[in-house]
Design an enzyme around this catalytic site. Structure first.
Site, PDB file in Angstrom:
ATOM      1  N   THR A  15       0.939  -1.354   0.155  1.00 38.98           N
ATOM      2  CA  THR A  15      -0.030  -0.153  -0.184  1.00 38.98           C
ATOM      3  C   THR A  15       0.909   1.176   0.327  1.00 38.98           C
ATOM      4  OG1 THR A  15      -1.587   1.050   1.064  1.00 38.98           O
ATOM      5  CG2 THR A  15      -0.251  -0.158   2.524  1.00 38.98           C
ATOM      6  N   HIS A  19      -1.645   5.739   6.787  1.00 39.14           N
ATOM      7  CA  HIS A  19      -2.901   5.387   7.969  1.00 39.14           C
ATOM      8  C   HIS A  19      -3.282   4.097   7.688  1.00 39.14           C
ATOM      9  CE1 HIS A  19      -4.243   9.722   8.028  1.00 39.14           C
ATOM     10  NE2 HIS A  19      -4.169   9.727   7.111  1.00 39.14           N
ATOM     11  N   LYS A  20      -3.230   2.909   6.520  1.00 35.57           N
ATOM     12  CA  LYS A  20      -3.905   1.423   6.020  1.00 35.57           C
ATOM     13  C   LYS A  20      -2.708   1.400   6.963  1.00 35.57           C
ATOM     14  CE  LYS A  20      -6.280   1.699   2.133  1.00 35.57           C
ATOM     15  NZ  LYS A  20      -6.560   1.184   1.013  1.00 35.57           N
ATOM     16  N   GLU A  44      -4.721  -1.114 -10.780  1.00 37.57           N
ATOM     17  CA  GLU A  44      -6.280  -0.957 -10.217  1.00 37.57           C
ATOM     18  C   GLU A  44      -6.886  -1.350 -11.210  1.00 37.57           C
ATOM     19  OE1 GLU A  44      -7.048   1.767  -7.254  1.00 37.57           O
ATOM     20  OE2 GLU A  44      -6.046   0.841  -5.813  1.00 37.57           O
ATOM     21  N   ASP A  72      -8.505  -2.601  -0.468  1.00 43.17           N
ATOM     22  CA  ASP A  72      -9.243  -1.419  -1.520  1.00 43.17           C
ATOM     23  C   ASP A  72     -10.307  -2.089  -0.982  1.00 43.17           C
ATOM     24  OD1 ASP A  72      -9.786  -0.391  -3.391  1.00 43.17           O
ATOM     25  OD2 ASP A  72     -10.730  -1.471  -4.521  1.00 43.17           O
ATOM     26  N   ALA A 149      -9.442  11.764   4.208  1.00 43.67           N
ATOM     27  CA  ALA A 149     -10.254  11.556   3.251  1.00 43.67           C
ATOM     28  C   ALA A 149     -12.537  11.754   4.009  1.00 43.67           C
ATOM     29  CB  ALA A 149     -10.693  10.179   2.585  1.00 43.67           C
TER      30      ALA A 149
END
Ligand code: IMP
Length: 194
Positions: A15, A19-20, A44, A72, A149
Site C-alpha cells: 500500500t 494510515h492503512k 487498479e 481496496d 478522506a
C-alpha cells in the site's frame, strides 16, 4: 492467542497509504502477525472491490515472489446508487467532501457504508478475499480533524460523532478495515502455506 505454524507469521502489505499501515499494525499485533510494508504500485483494474483486490494481490505476489495482501476500500452511499463506491479515491480528489454533501442536500435517506476488501495471494495460489463493512450515515456537514478522506462526513451507527471526531483507537475497534483485516488474520493463523 496466535497458534504456531510452519509459515512465519509475517505478511507483506502492499500500500502507499500510511494510515492503512498503522491500522494494520495495530490490529495484527493482537494476532502476533508482523507487517512488512512495501509501497509497490499495482494496476487498479476497473471493477468491483473484489476484482481490484484479487488482481492487485496476484500481481504483487508474482512481482515480489512472496505472499502479500492488498486492500481496496470505498464509501458506498445508498441514495446515490452506491456512489462513489469504487470511484471513491477519484471522487475524493475531485468533488471532495463538500461535493458529496452538495449531492446529499435535501436527501432524507443518508445511509452509507464503508467497505474494505483484503486480497491475499501467493505466487502459486488463487487469491483469497476478506470483506469488512461498517454501516452509518452521511453527516450534514464536515466534522472533526482525525482520520482522512471521507472520515469527517461519515457517522458510524451507534455514534453521534463522525469518524473524523473519533480518535484512531476508537475507529480501529470497529472500522471496515478492522473487520476485513481481522477476518484475514483469523484465517491466516491457521494458514500453513501451499
Ligand atoms: P483505496 O483505493 O482502497 O485506498 O480507497 C479508496 C478511497 O476510499 C480512499 O482514497 C478514500 O478516499 C476512501 N476511503 C477508504 N477507506 C477510508 C477510511 O477509512 N476513511 C475515509 N475514507 C476512506
Amino acid at each position: 492467542m496466535a497458534k504456531s505454524g510452519y509459515l512465519s507469521k509475517r505478511i507483506t502489505f502492499i500500500t502507499g497509504n500510511q494510515h492503512k499501515v498503522k491500522e494494520a499494525q495495530g490490529i495484527f499485533s493482537h494476532f502476533q502477525i508482523e507487517v512488512e510494508h512495501v509501497d509497490l504500485g499495482y494496476p487498479e483494474i476497473q471493477g468491483d472491490l473484489d476484482e481490484v483486490a484479487r488482481y492487485g494481490a496476484l500481481y504483487a505476489s508474482k512481482r515480489l515472489e512472496k505472499p502479500v495482501i492488498v486492500e481496496d476500500a470505498g464509501l458506498f452511499i445508498r441514495e446515490l446508487g452506491w456512489f462513489p463506491g469504487t470511484y471513491s479515491s477519484y471522487v475524493q480528489g475531485t468533488l471532495k467532501n463538500k461535493g458529496i454533501l452538495k449531492l446529499m442536500e435535501d436527501v432524507q435517506d443518508r445511509y452509507a457504508e464503508f467497505r474494505s476488501v483484503i486480497g491475499f495471494a501467493t505466487p502459486k495460489t488463487e487469491p483469497e478475499i476478506f470483506l469488512g463493512v461498517v454501516e452509518g450515515q452521511i453527516a450534514h456537514e464536515e466534522r472533526g480533524e482525525y482520520g482522512f478522506a471521507y472520515d469527517p462526513i461519515f457517522i458510524p451507527n451507534g455514534y453521534d460523532k463522525t469518524f473524523g471526531e473519533l480518535k484512531r483507537e476508537i475507529k480501529n475497534r470497529f472500522s471496515h478495515r478492522r473487520r476485513s483485516l481481522e477476518k484475514f488474520a483469523l484465517w491466516f493463523e491457521d494458514y500453513r502455506g501451499d
